[in-house]
Design a protein around this motif. Sequence first.
Motif, PDB file in Angstrom:
ATOM      1  N   ILE A 213       0.785  -1.224   0.159  1.00 22.85           N
ATOM      2  CA  ILE A 213       0.097   0.046   0.087  1.00 22.85           C
ATOM      3  C   ILE A 213       0.823   1.258   0.092  1.00 22.85           C
ATOM      4  CG2 ILE A 213      -1.685   1.281   1.367  1.00 22.85           C
ATOM      5  CD1 ILE A 213      -2.671  -1.271   2.537  1.00 22.85           C
ATOM      6  N   VAL A 223      -6.120   5.528   3.740  1.00 19.51           N
ATOM      7  CA  VAL A 223      -6.227   4.209   4.159  1.00 19.51           C
ATOM      8  C   VAL A 223      -7.028   4.264   5.501  1.00 19.51           C
ATOM      9  CG1 VAL A 223      -4.790   2.546   5.148  1.00 19.51           C
ATOM     10  CG2 VAL A 223      -4.041   3.770   3.149  1.00 19.51           C
ATOM     11  N   LEU A 273      -4.721   0.641  -5.321  1.00 16.41           N
ATOM     12  CA  LEU A 273      -3.374   0.898  -4.512  1.00 16.41           C
ATOM     13  C   LEU A 273      -2.607   2.003  -4.891  1.00 16.41           C
ATOM     14  CD1 LEU A 273      -2.628  -2.891  -3.462  1.00 16.41           C
ATOM     15  CD2 LEU A 273      -4.280  -1.369  -2.370  1.00 16.41           C
TER      16      LEU A 273
END
Length: 273
Positions: A213, A223, A273
């Motif tokens: 990530i 996130v 991502l």
Amino acid sequence: MVSRPNGLTMLIIRQEQIEVFKRDESNRFKARLRAHVCDIFPLQTALVETAALDEFIDQTIRESRRHGFETEATVQSFVDHAILLGSDFCRNPLYSTLVEPLFDAEIENLIQRHDLLYERAWSYLDATRGPDGANVLRAVARFKAWLAIPRKPRPAFLPELLQDLSLIYPEKQAIHPPAELTLFCDEAAKRARSDGFSEPLGQMTYVIIAFLIGLGFFHDPLVLGAVRDGLAELEKEENASRRTERLTSLAETYLNRVIAAVRSSTTTGSELL
């Protein structure tokens, strides 16, 4: 208003008014930036509420200005790369070569620096993600399988970790020399300890998530905003093993939501991502 001897009138602008003008322009810029990232990165921004997106924008603007980027165009480009490469991409050892143009003093034109970074970034992302992000999707599936396997890593787990990275995301692992991967793992493990993950398994999990990530994932509002419902439990958990379990759960939740968003939209996997 102040009248001058010649009959002309001069408008005096007070410092408070200047501050209001600056604040209004800053808010308008942030609104334009929010609209831009929502348009260009619909998958990432759809997972979070506006407050988390605004926090990400504020955080990344501050970071870009710490690196000397002040204009609207350069700040916008910096924000774009923070989404593409992950939060704190400038400090990620994996990208030390990738970001060289951004800080090349011989390139006086700041827009040109960002353009060169953009070319390098997309070349890198195309190579690692594969057609329509197929490599990323497979890496997520392998990581979820990795999480399901009981393990007790040794305190000195770097060799084991490097092997796991090659199994989980071989396309990304293969593109980086061993020295670069080692620096990344060391930095990510250091951050894991700083963020309260004291046991080896928690640190290994943290490093692999960072590999997938982005190095700054644990403080990235894009996130954290996507797993807000489980974040409070992790933040107040003090037991090392349960912190690892909660981190694992949040990682699975985040990745599942990303995959679900891809499957339910027209967004291609290349924007993952």
